[in-house]
Design an enzyme around this catalytic site. Structure first.
Site, mmCIF file in Angstrom:
data_model
loop_
_atom_site.group_PDB
_atom_site.id
_atom_site.type_symbol
_atom_site.label_atom_id
_atom_site.label_comp_id
_atom_site.label_asym_id
_atom_site.label_seq_id
_atom_site.Cartn_x
_atom_site.Cartn_y
_atom_site.Cartn_z
ATOM 1 N N HIS A 154 0.834 -1.211 0.000
ATOM 2 C CA HIS A 154 0.000 0.000 0.000
ATOM 3 C C HIS A 154 0.867 1.260 0.000
ATOM 4 C CE1 HIS A 154 -3.176 -2.830 1.170
ATOM 5 N NE2 HIS A 154 -2.320 -3.258 2.078
ATOM 6 N N SER A 284 14.763 20.641 -15.501
ATOM 7 C CA SER A 284 13.721 21.664 -15.518
ATOM 8 C C SER A 284 14.299 22.957 -16.072
ATOM 9 C CB SER A 284 13.182 21.902 -14.104
ATOM 10 O OG SER A 284 12.372 23.061 -14.058
#
Length: 493
Positions: A154, A284
């Site tokens: 999970h 970026s």
């Protein structure tokens, strides 16, 4: 390759796919394959007694690759039929052979059979490329089979595993894809020589009712085209279920890659594992410090595209009317080439990822230290019971101290101090000298290293061993479609 910047270009042709696959699905490959099919058919018809001369065959063979595309384009504008345009073009270039080109066949003789030939060749190329990726990832798994890391369920910290064992989760899926590629490639059958509705009536007429010659023709053409068998039953086309099976196999590979590359992206976020990054790579335009998992992100984006293409084939196959309809043609021109080009592109990126995975050991160890105290509580409980403690009393003590430590982490942003709390509690005096050993991460990885060794030895290496020489010649260097890197020095079987 020059690119017309004023005309739409597929990203596969202008940006991603290898030169090998761009040629495999090019017009020249397609139409030269049509010509080879017409030549093979003529040779076999001649051998079985039809009036076809060697001069006619020789003339066609001289022009098999010399295609007058301008002439074909003009013919297709006039006749609105691509096969007939190329029949006329071949006849224009081979006037002696013109009367016998396409003799007895329908368009699907060249259309479907060439698609099957190219499909087979594509898998023959993809299989060793996937094998090269599997081999590289197997080397990585073997190198890191002992190194503990947090496992997750999970996406919450769970029992420890090892870096190598996690890589084997990816390998297990990739091995299924490898077997699927091989199985599908080996199961491919030739459409054969069937005529307009699959009854072979035209060929029966050509051979004056001699069914044995019709059957012999199909056997001969099939064998000459590199197939061991043909579809005994079909309409004008081979069943479009074959296309769906093909794209399903490729889509399943897309599933594997999406899952694997998502895992790598999650691990990159945690700074535990990263894909390779070139020296001048920019993450970026604004945030100069960024190093993004761009190869893995590309794989995920392309994998989604690849998975969805199988739905095209599913829809197309379900609406083929009776012996055939033509609404498959436009769709297949798009989905079949793009699926293979997409798979090829993904494999190029995957090869570069698995050959350059970087593991940050100190980060992994730090993350283990943050979570291991909670995971060790069951071992502490059992050790206390061995020393004469009461299981229920110990459970309650650990529960209270664990909640205090959790609050220290979550509410105050401090380190996990559970072990300090246990050491300071007189109740745990019997095991204080054993706490260091109890917290050794190697005590929490179970049989992970042995599982890696067994899996590689008994499943992975034997699976790719038959393709050793082909894998050694694979080159998939990122950003260089000619390929300069080689696996020759890193193979292990």
């Amino acid at each position: 390759m020059s690119i017309d910047r004023y005309v739409y270009q597929s990203p596969f042709s202008s940006r991603y796919a290898s030169k090998e696959f761009l040629y495999l699905f090019s017009d020249h490959k397609k139409f030269s394959t049509w010509r080879r099919l017409w030549i093979i058919l003529a040779k076999c018809e001649k051998e079985l007694g039809l009036h076809i001369t060697q001069d006619q065959i020789d003339e066609m063979e001289k022009k098999v690759s010399d295609i007058d595309f301008d002439y074909a384009s003009q013919e297709e504008i006039k006749v609105k039929h691509d096969v007939m345009a190329h029949v006329k073009t071949f006849g224009y270039q081979c006037p002696k052979a013109a009367p016998i080109i396409h003799l007895g066949t329908t368009s699907c003789f060249v259309g479907d059979n060439s698609d099957l030939i190219i499909m087979k060749e594509a898998f023959e190329s993809l299989i060793p490329k996937l094998g090269a990726c599997i081999n590289a990832l197997a080397l990585f798994a073997d190198s890191w089979k002992f190194f503990p890391t947090l496992g997750f369920t999970h996406f919450q910290p769970a029992q420890l595993t090892t870096v190598g064992k996690r890589a084997c989760l990816w390998l297990s899926d990739l091995s299924q894809d490898f077997k699927n590629f091989l199985r599908f490639k080996n199961s491919l059958r030739f459409r054969g020589v069937k005529g307009t509705t699959g009854t072979q009536a035209s060929f029966l007429h050509l051979f004056n009712g001699d069914a044995n010659k019709v059957e012999a023709l199909e056997e001969m053409v099939t064998r000459e085209c590199g197939f061991e068998s043909y579809h005994m039953i079909c309409g004008q086309t081979y069943s479009r279920k074959v296309d769906y099976e093909c794209l399903s196999v490729l889509a399943s590979f897309g599933l594997t890659l999406h899952k694997m590359c998502t895992d790598i992206r999650l691990l990159a976020h945690m700074k535990e594992i990263e894909e390779p990054c070139s020296r001048d790579q920019i993450g970026s335009s604004a945030m100069a410090y960024k190093r993004n998992p761009m190869l893995s992100e590309r794989c995920c984006g392309l994998a989604r595209f690849l998975m969805n293409l199988s739905q095209d084939a599913l829809g197309t196959g379900s609406v083929q009317w009776l012996e055939r309809t033509l609404d498959d043609s436009s769709n297949r021109r798009l989905c079949l080439p793009q699926a293979f080009l997409c798979c090829d592109t993904i494999l190029i990126s995957l090869y570069n990822i698995v050959n350059g995975l970087q593991v940050y050991q100190k980060v992994i160890e730090s993350n283990i230290r943050k979570e291991l105290p909670f995971m060790a509580t069951e071992n502490i409980l059992m050790e206390m019971v061995k020393r004469g403690g009461n299981r229920q009393d110990c459970h309650e003590k650990i529960r209270v101290l664990s909640q205090e430590a959790a609050a220290n982490v979550k509410l105050h942003g401090k380190e996990n101090n559970l072990m300090s709390l246990i050491q300071e509690d007189p109740y745990f005096e019997p095991i204080k000298d054993s706490l260091h050993d109890i917290l050794d991460p190697n005590n929490f990885i179970g049989l992970a290293p042995q599982q890696v060794e067994k899996f590689l030895k008994h499943e992975i290496y034997p699976m790719i061993e038959p393709f050793k020489s082909e894998i050694a010649n694979i080159s998939c260097k990122e950003g260089d479609n000619n390929g300069q890197s080689s696996l020759a020095n890193s193979l292990r079987f």
